[in-house]
Design a protein around this motif. Sequence first.
Motif, PDB file in Angstrom:
ATOM      1  N   ALA A   6       0.852  -1.187   0.000  1.00 47.05           N
ATOM      2  CA  ALA A   6       0.000   0.000   0.000  1.00 47.05           C
ATOM      3  C   ALA A   6       0.882   1.228   0.000  1.00 47.05           C
ATOM      4  CB  ALA A   6      -0.906   0.014   1.218  1.00 47.05           C
ATOM      5  N   GLU A   7       0.459   2.238  -0.714  1.00 45.32           N
ATOM      6  CA  GLU A   7       1.216   3.483  -0.762  1.00 45.32           C
ATOM      7  C   GLU A   7       0.324   4.595  -0.238  1.00 45.32           C
ATOM      8  OE1 GLU A   7       3.477   6.052  -4.121  1.00 45.32           O
ATOM      9  OE2 GLU A   7       3.505   3.878  -4.268  1.00 45.32           O
ATOM     10  N   TRP A   8       0.730   5.198   0.851  1.00 49.10           N
ATOM     11  CA  TRP A   8      -0.022   6.269   1.488  1.00 49.10           C
ATOM     12  C   TRP A   8       0.859   7.502   1.575  1.00 49.10           C
ATOM     13  CZ3 TRP A   8      -5.053   5.597   3.407  1.00 49.10           C
ATOM     14  CH2 TRP A   8      -5.531   4.301   3.299  1.00 49.10           C
ATOM     15  N   MET A  96     -12.998   0.946   3.193  1.00 51.78           N
ATOM     16  CA  MET A  96     -11.801   0.366   2.582  1.00 51.78           C
ATOM     17  C   MET A  96     -10.552   1.124   3.015  1.00 51.78           C
ATOM     18  SD  MET A  96     -12.892  -0.920  -1.274  1.00 51.78           S
ATOM     19  CE  MET A  96     -12.773   0.699  -1.927  1.00 51.78           C
ATOM     20  N   CYS A  97     -10.635   2.458   3.056  1.00 48.12           N
ATOM     21  CA  CYS A  97      -9.491   3.257   3.507  1.00 48.12           C
ATOM     22  C   CYS A  97      -9.169   2.965   4.965  1.00 48.12           C
ATOM     23  CB  CYS A  97      -9.770   4.745   3.315  1.00 48.12           C
ATOM     24  SG  CYS A  97      -9.787   5.266   1.610  1.00 48.12           S
ATOM     25  N   LEU A  98     -10.195   2.873   5.784  1.00 49.16           N
ATOM     26  CA  LEU A  98      -9.991   2.566   7.199  1.00 49.16           C
ATOM     27  C   LEU A  98      -9.365   1.190   7.381  1.00 49.16           C
ATOM     28  CD1 LEU A  98     -10.392   3.422  10.128  1.00 49.16           C
ATOM     29  CD2 LEU A  98     -12.676   2.447  10.015  1.00 49.16           C
ATOM     30  N   LYS A  99      -9.863   0.204   6.654  1.00 51.17           N
ATOM     31  CA  LYS A  99      -9.322  -1.148   6.754  1.00 51.17           C
ATOM     32  C   LYS A  99      -7.858  -1.184   6.315  1.00 51.17           C
ATOM     33  CE  LYS A  99     -10.058  -5.846   5.070  1.00 51.17           C
ATOM     34  NZ  LYS A  99     -10.870  -6.707   4.215  1.00 51.17           N
ATOM     35  N   ASN A 100      -7.531  -0.504   5.204  1.00 49.13           N
ATOM     36  CA  ASN A 100      -6.153  -0.482   4.728  1.00 49.13           C
ATOM     37  C   ASN A 100      -5.229   0.258   5.684  1.00 49.13           C
ATOM     38  OD1 ASN A 100      -6.560  -2.003   2.421  1.00 49.13           O
ATOM     39  ND2 ASN A 100      -7.164  -0.235   1.230  1.00 49.13           N
ATOM     40  N   ALA A 101      -5.713   1.346   6.266  1.00 47.54           N
ATOM     41  CA  ALA A 101      -4.891   2.076   7.230  1.00 47.54           C
ATOM     42  C   ALA A 101      -4.601   1.216   8.453  1.00 47.54           C
ATOM     43  CB  ALA A 101      -5.600   3.370   7.648  1.00 47.54           C
ATOM     44  N   LEU A 102      -5.608   0.503   8.934  1.00 45.78           N
ATOM     45  CA  LEU A 102      -5.391  -0.387  10.075  1.00 45.78           C
ATOM     46  C   LEU A 102      -4.432  -1.521   9.737  1.00 45.78           C
ATOM     47  CD1 LEU A 102      -8.989  -0.551  11.567  1.00 45.78           C
ATOM     48  CD2 LEU A 102      -6.990   0.552  12.566  1.00 45.78           C
ATOM     49  N   GLY A 107      -0.640  -4.573  10.820  1.00 48.23           N
ATOM     50  CA  GLY A 107      -0.353  -5.805  10.101  1.00 48.23           C
ATOM     51  C   GLY A 107      -1.479  -6.805  10.281  1.00 48.23           C
ATOM     52  N   THR A 108      -1.307  -7.970   9.726  1.00 46.92           N
ATOM     53  CA  THR A 108      -2.331  -8.996   9.862  1.00 46.92           C
ATOM     54  C   THR A 108      -2.145  -9.733  11.176  1.00 46.92           C
ATOM     55  OG1 THR A 108      -0.986 -10.608   8.724  1.00 46.92           O
ATOM     56  CG2 THR A 108      -2.502  -9.333   7.381  1.00 46.92           C
ATOM     57  N   ARG A 109      -3.217 -10.279  11.668  1.00 43.32           N
ATOM     58  CA  ARG A 109      -3.150 -11.052  12.906  1.00 43.32           C
ATOM     59  C   ARG A 109      -3.255 -12.548  12.642  1.00 43.32           C
ATOM     60  NH1 ARG A 109      -6.427  -7.430  17.291  1.00 43.32           N
ATOM     61  NH2 ARG A 109      -5.056  -5.650  17.090  1.00 43.32           N
ATOM     62  N   ASN A 116     -13.426 -13.538   0.721  1.00 49.15           N
ATOM     63  CA  ASN A 116     -14.433 -12.582   0.259  1.00 49.15           C
ATOM     64  C   ASN A 116     -13.821 -11.243  -0.116  1.00 49.15           C
ATOM     65  OD1 ASN A 116     -16.555 -14.359   0.631  1.00 49.15           O
ATOM     66  ND2 ASN A 116     -16.764 -13.809   2.782  1.00 49.15           N
ATOM     67  N   ILE A 117     -12.524 -11.200  -0.357  1.00 49.24           N
ATOM     68  CA  ILE A 117     -11.851  -9.929  -0.601  1.00 49.24           C
ATOM     69  C   ILE A 117     -12.377  -9.238  -1.860  1.00 49.24           C
ATOM     70  CG2 ILE A 117      -9.893 -10.798  -1.953  1.00 49.24           C
ATOM     71  CD1 ILE A 117      -9.394  -8.417   0.900  1.00 49.24           C
TER      72      ILE A 117
END
Length: 133
Positions: A6-8, A96-102, A107-109, A116-117
């Motif tokens: 991701a590029e922010w 989607m922005c919130l999910k990507n920022a988190l 990172g993933t847990r 379902n992505i």
Amino acid sequence: SSGINAEWPLRPGASAIKTPISKIFDNHEREKKREYNWRIMNVDNGTFTPLVYTISGNVGLECGKFYNHLCTKIANKNNEKYSDVISWVRCKVSFMCLKNALMCLRGTRSVKKDNNIGYVSDDFKYDVMQCRF
């Protein structure tokens, strides 16, 4: 590694306190075009529209035009009201922005893949009703 890139490009606005928001949007849109436009047009054979947001949810001029054009096409194709479609799109993009920022922050847990992505509901009225609290 989770395999997500991701590029922010976050740019603090402390130096732009007295600058009008429209000028800030213009500067960021020009900068993104300068960075990405040539490669997308010449290598990917596509077009580029910079989507510039503020942390409070305001959008740049080109981003607003993009939303209007996209939602008009979706509303016409599915015989839906424009207001329902724009609410649905804004809600989906916000989450989607919130999910990507988190994901970028923590990172993933788990190592489990999300099957379902790629699923996006097209029931606008139901989704809009669910988004309104």
